[in-house]
Write a protein that holds these residues in place. Structure first.
Motif, PDB file in Angstrom:
ATOM      1  N   HIS A   1       0.820  -1.213   0.000  1.00  0.00           N
ATOM      2  CA  HIS A   1       0.000   0.000   0.000  1.00  0.00           C
ATOM      3  C   HIS A   1       0.856   1.266   0.000  1.00  0.00           C
ATOM      4  CE1 HIS A   1      -3.501  -2.448   0.622  1.00  0.00           C
ATOM      5  NE2 HIS A   1      -2.950  -2.994   1.692  1.00  0.00           N
ATOM      6  N   ALA A   2       2.108   1.154  -0.456  1.00  0.00           N
ATOM      7  CA  ALA A   2       3.045   2.280  -0.398  1.00  0.00           C
ATOM      8  C   ALA A   2       2.518   3.504  -1.139  1.00  0.00           C
ATOM      9  CB  ALA A   2       4.402   1.869  -0.947  1.00  0.00           C
ATOM     10  N   LEU A   3       1.981   3.315  -2.337  1.00  0.00           N
ATOM     11  CA  LEU A   3       1.489   4.454  -3.101  1.00  0.00           C
ATOM     12  C   LEU A   3       0.263   5.074  -2.421  1.00  0.00           C
ATOM     13  CD1 LEU A   3       1.906   6.246  -5.540  1.00  0.00           C
ATOM     14  CD2 LEU A   3       0.520   4.646  -6.882  1.00  0.00           C
ATOM     15  N   LEU A   4      -0.614   4.258  -1.915  1.00  0.00           N
ATOM     16  CA  LEU A   4      -1.773   4.769  -1.193  1.00  0.00           C
ATOM     17  C   LEU A   4      -1.327   5.549   0.044  1.00  0.00           C
ATOM     18  CD1 LEU A   4      -4.808   5.015  -0.721  1.00  0.00           C
ATOM     19  CD2 LEU A   4      -4.739   2.747   0.379  1.00  0.00           C
ATOM     20  N   ARG A   5      -0.356   5.025   0.764  1.00  0.00           N
ATOM     21  CA  ARG A   5       0.173   5.718   1.943  1.00  0.00           C
ATOM     22  C   ARG A   5       0.729   7.093   1.548  1.00  0.00           C
ATOM     23  NH1 ARG A   5       1.301   2.904   6.546  1.00  0.00           N
ATOM     24  NH2 ARG A   5       0.854   0.684   6.536  1.00  0.00           N
TER      25      ARG A   5
END
Length: 191
Positions: A142-146
């Motif tokens: 979920h790096a991009l969402l974070r």
């Protein structure tokens, strides 16, 4: 008293200085008042130059706005390029805590131009910035969402602080706000 027979020495133009004055005045106006409410006359008056110079150096108000967005892009790149995760967190927190000054790239990017091409550029900048933030560490699915959550929080805080000015956010001490934002960003960004 000047001699009427002496030749008049024309004033030297400094194009780079004039461009910088216009960019600085425009960024302040666009950040404070938004694109639609800002006139080229306002910008020229703030810069202390003739309004026709906007057309000379930037073609139009839209061209000047695009140039201001370009400086915001550069600023955001400086907040991530080649820096460690902790340095990135400190830069982002510092930029948001800095209020609504001329270096607040987040507020500048939130200002709509009404031009679809410029709005596409804004989206492109935001996606690129989110990808850089997402790459700060780890392989979190979920790096991009974070990263987008961090950007949304940064935009929200910067915009609310500069436009709506609710208390205590509006008058929060920059150091206190920076510390709280550092904690928030550190908790959300991937490790």
């Amino acid at each position: 008293m000047s001699d009427p027979d002496s030749p008049v020495t024309p004033r030297r133009r400094d194009a780079a200085r004039t461009r910088r004055l216009l960019l600085d005045a425009a960024r302040l106006r666009f950040i404070r008042d938004g694109y639609a409410a800002t006139t080229v006359r306002d910008i020229a008056d703030d810069a202390g130059v003739n309004v026709s110079l906007i057309s000379r150096y930037f073609a139009s108000k839209e061209g000047l706005f695009e140039a201001c967005l370009g400086t915001a892009v550069t600023d955001l790149g400086n907040d991530t390029d080649g820096l460690s995760r902790d340095e990135i967190i400190a830069r982002v927190a510092g930029r948001v805590a800095g209020g609504n000054g001329p270096d607040n790239a987040y507020v500048m990017l939130m200002r709509s131009s009404g031009d679809e091409r410029i709005d596409d550029l804004r989206r492109t900048v935001l996606v690129a910035h989110a990808r850089k933030l997402a790459a700060t560490g780890g392989t979190d699915e979920h790096a991009l969402l974070r990263a987008e959550i961090v950007i949304a929080a940064a935009f929200g805080i910067a915009t609310i602080r500069s436009a709506l000015r609710p208390e205590p956010l509006a008058s929060a001490d920059d150091a206190v706000l920076r510390s709280l934002l550092t904690d928030l960003i550190d908790a959300v960004l991937p490790r």
